[in-house]
Write a protein that holds these residues in place. Structure first.
Motif, PDB file in Angstrom:
ATOM      1  N   GLY A 279      45.759  36.789  48.610  1.00 45.35           N
ATOM      2  CA  GLY A 279      44.476  36.286  48.526  1.00 45.35           C
ATOM      3  C   GLY A 279      43.700  36.349  47.877  1.00 45.35           C
ATOM      4  N   ASP A 280      42.768  36.126  47.504  1.00 38.48           N
ATOM      5  CA  ASP A 280      41.962  36.342  46.370  1.00 38.48           C
ATOM      6  C   ASP A 280      42.474  37.134  44.439  1.00 38.48           C
ATOM      7  OD1 ASP A 280      40.203  35.231  47.212  1.00 38.48           O
ATOM      8  OD2 ASP A 280      38.545  36.595  47.782  1.00 38.48           O
ATOM      9  N   GLN A 281      43.393  38.132  44.953  1.00 37.83           N
ATOM     10  CA  GLN A 281      44.346  38.737  44.099  1.00 37.83           C
ATOM     11  C   GLN A 281      45.631  37.939  43.579  1.00 37.83           C
ATOM     12  OE1 GLN A 281      42.700  40.947  42.160  1.00 37.83           O
ATOM     13  NE2 GLN A 281      41.428  40.499  44.072  1.00 37.83           N
ATOM     14  N   ARG A 282      45.882  37.090  44.212  1.00 40.69           N
ATOM     15  CA  ARG A 282      47.004  35.982  44.075  1.00 40.69           C
ATOM     16  C   ARG A 282      46.588  35.217  42.731  1.00 40.69           C
ATOM     17  NH1 ARG A 282      51.734  35.269  45.629  1.00 40.69           N
ATOM     18  NH2 ARG A 282      52.584  33.109  45.340  1.00 40.69           N
TER      19      ARG A 282
ATOM     20  N   ILE B 185      47.600  36.599  29.029  1.00 38.93           N
ATOM     21  CA  ILE B 185      48.174  37.694  27.963  1.00 38.93           C
ATOM     22  C   ILE B 185      47.454  37.836  26.793  1.00 38.93           C
ATOM     23  CG2 ILE B 185      49.906  37.845  26.901  1.00 38.93           C
ATOM     24  CD1 ILE B 185      51.631  37.550  29.381  1.00 38.93           C
ATOM     25  N   GLY B 186      46.800  38.228  26.196  1.00 35.22           N
ATOM     26  CA  GLY B 186      46.061  38.005  24.326  1.00 35.22           C
ATOM     27  C   GLY B 186      46.743  37.508  23.419  1.00 35.22           C
ATOM     28  N   ASN B 187      46.271  37.855  22.436  1.00 34.53           N
ATOM     29  CA  ASN B 187      46.757  38.027  21.079  1.00 34.53           C
ATOM     30  C   ASN B 187      47.527  38.758  20.778  1.00 34.53           C
ATOM     31  OD1 ASN B 187      45.662  35.358  20.943  1.00 34.53           O
ATOM     32  ND2 ASN B 187      44.119  36.060  20.384  1.00 34.53           N
ATOM     33  N   ARG B 188      48.537  38.696  19.811  1.00 35.66           N
ATOM     34  CA  ARG B 188      49.252  39.550  19.169  1.00 35.66           C
ATOM     35  C   ARG B 188      49.961  40.909  20.278  1.00 35.66           C
ATOM     36  NH1 ARG B 188      44.726  39.635  17.299  1.00 35.66           N
ATOM     37  NH2 ARG B 188      44.386  41.477  17.084  1.00 35.66           N
ATOM     38  N   VAL B 189      49.960  40.309  21.789  1.00 29.63           N
ATOM     39  CA  VAL B 189      50.833  41.349  22.521  1.00 29.63           C
ATOM     40  C   VAL B 189      52.707  41.344  21.745  1.00 29.63           C
ATOM     41  CG1 VAL B 189      51.190  41.785  24.967  1.00 29.63           C
ATOM     42  CG2 VAL B 189      48.859  41.086  23.585  1.00 29.63           C
TER      43      VAL B 189
ATOM     44  N   ARG C   8      47.124  38.140  38.957  1.00 30.46           N
ATOM     45  CA  ARG C   8      45.607  37.855  38.314  1.00 30.46           C
ATOM     46  C   ARG C   8      45.544  39.293  37.399  1.00 30.46           C
ATOM     47  NH1 ARG C   8      41.109  34.552  41.242  1.00 30.46           N
ATOM     48  NH2 ARG C   8      43.004  33.853  42.375  1.00 30.46           N
ATOM     49  N   ILE C   9      46.062  38.891  36.840  1.00 33.57           N
ATOM     50  CA  ILE C   9      45.497  40.186  35.103  1.00 33.57           C
ATOM     51  C   ILE C   9      45.502  39.729  33.656  1.00 33.57           C
ATOM     52  CG2 ILE C   9      46.647  41.946  36.973  1.00 33.57           C
ATOM     53  CD1 ILE C   9      49.358  41.693  34.855  1.00 33.57           C
ATOM     54  N   THR C  10      45.143  40.220  33.376  1.00 33.79           N
ATOM     55  CA  THR C  10      44.381  40.273  32.190  1.00 33.79           C
ATOM     56  C   THR C  10      45.071  41.703  31.459  1.00 33.79           C
ATOM     57  OG1 THR C  10      42.628  39.405  32.575  1.00 33.79           O
ATOM     58  CG2 THR C  10      43.175  39.798  29.653  1.00 33.79           C
ATOM     59  N   VAL C  11      45.784  41.117  30.066  1.00 35.61           N
ATOM     60  CA  VAL C  11      46.753  41.548  29.044  1.00 35.61           C
ATOM     61  C   VAL C  11      46.080  41.720  28.146  1.00 35.61           C
ATOM     62  CG1 VAL C  11      48.835  42.616  28.372  1.00 35.61           C
ATOM     63  CG2 VAL C  11      48.484  41.809  30.086  1.00 35.61           C
TER      64      VAL C  11
ATOM     65  N   LEU D  83      56.214  47.451  34.762  1.00 34.09           N
ATOM     66  CA  LEU D  83      56.460  46.444  35.818  1.00 34.09           C
ATOM     67  C   LEU D  83      54.986  46.727  35.713  1.00 34.09           C
ATOM     68  CD1 LEU D  83      56.085  44.943  38.186  1.00 34.09           C
ATOM     69  CD2 LEU D  83      56.697  46.222  39.739  1.00 34.09           C
ATOM     70  N   VAL D  84      54.180  45.256  35.643  1.00 33.20           N
ATOM     71  CA  VAL D  84      52.608  45.260  35.399  1.00 33.20           C
ATOM     72  C   VAL D  84      52.362  44.663  36.213  1.00 33.20           C
ATOM     73  CG1 VAL D  84      50.651  44.726  33.640  1.00 33.20           C
ATOM     74  CG2 VAL D  84      52.578  45.890  32.116  1.00 33.20           C
ATOM     75  N   THR D  85      51.116  45.452  37.047  1.00 34.95           N
ATOM     76  CA  THR D  85      50.734  44.302  37.729  1.00 34.95           C
ATOM     77  C   THR D  85      48.851  44.948  38.006  1.00 34.95           C
ATOM     78  OG1 THR D  85      50.550  46.598  39.245  1.00 34.95           O
ATOM     79  CG2 THR D  85      52.738  44.735  39.324  1.00 34.95           C
ATOM     80  N   ARG D  86      47.909  45.682  36.762  1.00 41.58           N
ATOM     81  CA  ARG D  86      46.693  45.643  36.289  1.00 41.58           C
ATOM     82  C   ARG D  86      46.388  45.292  35.018  1.00 41.58           C
ATOM     83  NH1 ARG D  86      47.261  51.756  38.985  1.00 41.58           N
ATOM     84  NH2 ARG D  86      49.299  51.540  39.721  1.00 41.58           N
ATOM     85  N   ASN D  87      45.438  45.260  35.674  1.00 38.84           N
ATOM     86  CA  ASN D  87      44.632  44.938  33.851  1.00 38.84           C
ATOM     87  C   ASN D  87      45.369  45.941  32.169  1.00 38.84           C
ATOM     88  OD1 ASN D  87      43.737  42.497  34.665  1.00 38.84           O
ATOM     89  ND2 ASN D  87      41.780  43.507  34.901  1.00 38.84           N
ATOM     90  N   VAL D  88      45.699  46.010  31.530  1.00 37.39           N
ATOM     91  CA  VAL D  88      46.031  46.883  30.445  1.00 37.39           C
ATOM     92  C   VAL D  88      45.072  46.490  29.086  1.00 37.39           C
ATOM     93  CG1 VAL D  88      48.050  46.749  28.571  1.00 37.39           C
ATOM     94  CG2 VAL D  88      48.370  46.058  30.830  1.00 37.39           C
TER      95      VAL D  88
END
Length: 182
Positions: A117-120, A125-129, A140-143, A154-159
């Motif tokens: 749904g809305d989470q798809r 990914i940010g800088n220097r990761v 749909r996450i942000t690192v 396994l990353v499925t939530r924001n970091v």
């Protein structure tokens, strides 16, 4: 030019070896070269038919590189300057993913779509990761900037920025950032 920044990152990791030597021996640079060329065409204002023709050729070149190196970098992906791919093979990046500047990607990494749904969606990914061996970042996450994704995570939530995550599912294990890895 972004590709020159990519080359400079490889030179940093290889005791400043000759650029031609790196171009012939580093599969990550092969994949980045074709990505940069065809991403520039993709983002250009070339006439429609010419652009489509060049992008079809781009898909063929990128498939060749994918078969030879095991690295999938679609031309529509947004990748900042200075990407370093430590080892070839098994690297898959979704066509809609966003990767910041001066990131490191290890072998076996998947950056892909997940969710319902809305989470798809796909990661930003940010800088220097730093992304460790066999890590999967999906959904749909942000690192955040300067984060470390440990091997086999396994990353499925924001970091959060400036943190290290590990595990399945990945959880924050420290406030150490990527400074020692990048």
């Amino acid at each position: 030019m972004k590709f020159s920044k990519d080359i400079n990152r490889y030179r940093e990791y290889s005791d400043r070896k000759n650029v031609l030597f790196l171009l012939f021996t580093q599969q990550g640079l092969w994949a980045l070269f074709y990505y940069r060329v065809f991403n520039a065409i993709y983002r250009s204002k070339l006439p429609g038919l010419l652009k489509k023709l060049l992008l079809v050729i781009g898909v063929l070149f990128q498939k060749k590189v994918e078969i030879l190196t095991g690295i999938t970098l679609p031309y529509s992906t947004q990748i900042g300057e200075g990407l370093y791919i430590g080892h070839h093979s098994g690297i898959i990046v979704n066509a809609n993913a966003v990767i910041g500047s001066n990131c490191n990607i290890s072998q076996g990494v998947t950056i892909g779509v997940s969710g319902r749904g809305d989470q798809r969606g796909v990661p930003i990914i940010g800088n220097r990761v730093y992304i460790g061996v066999n890590a999967v970042i999906a959904g749909r996450i942000t690192v955040g900037d300067a984060a470390v994704i440990a091997a086999n995570s396994l990353v499925t939530r924001n970091v959060d920025s400036h943190t290290t995550v590990m595990g399945v599912p990945a959880v924050q294990v420290s406030d150490n950032d990527s400074r020692d890895y990048i």
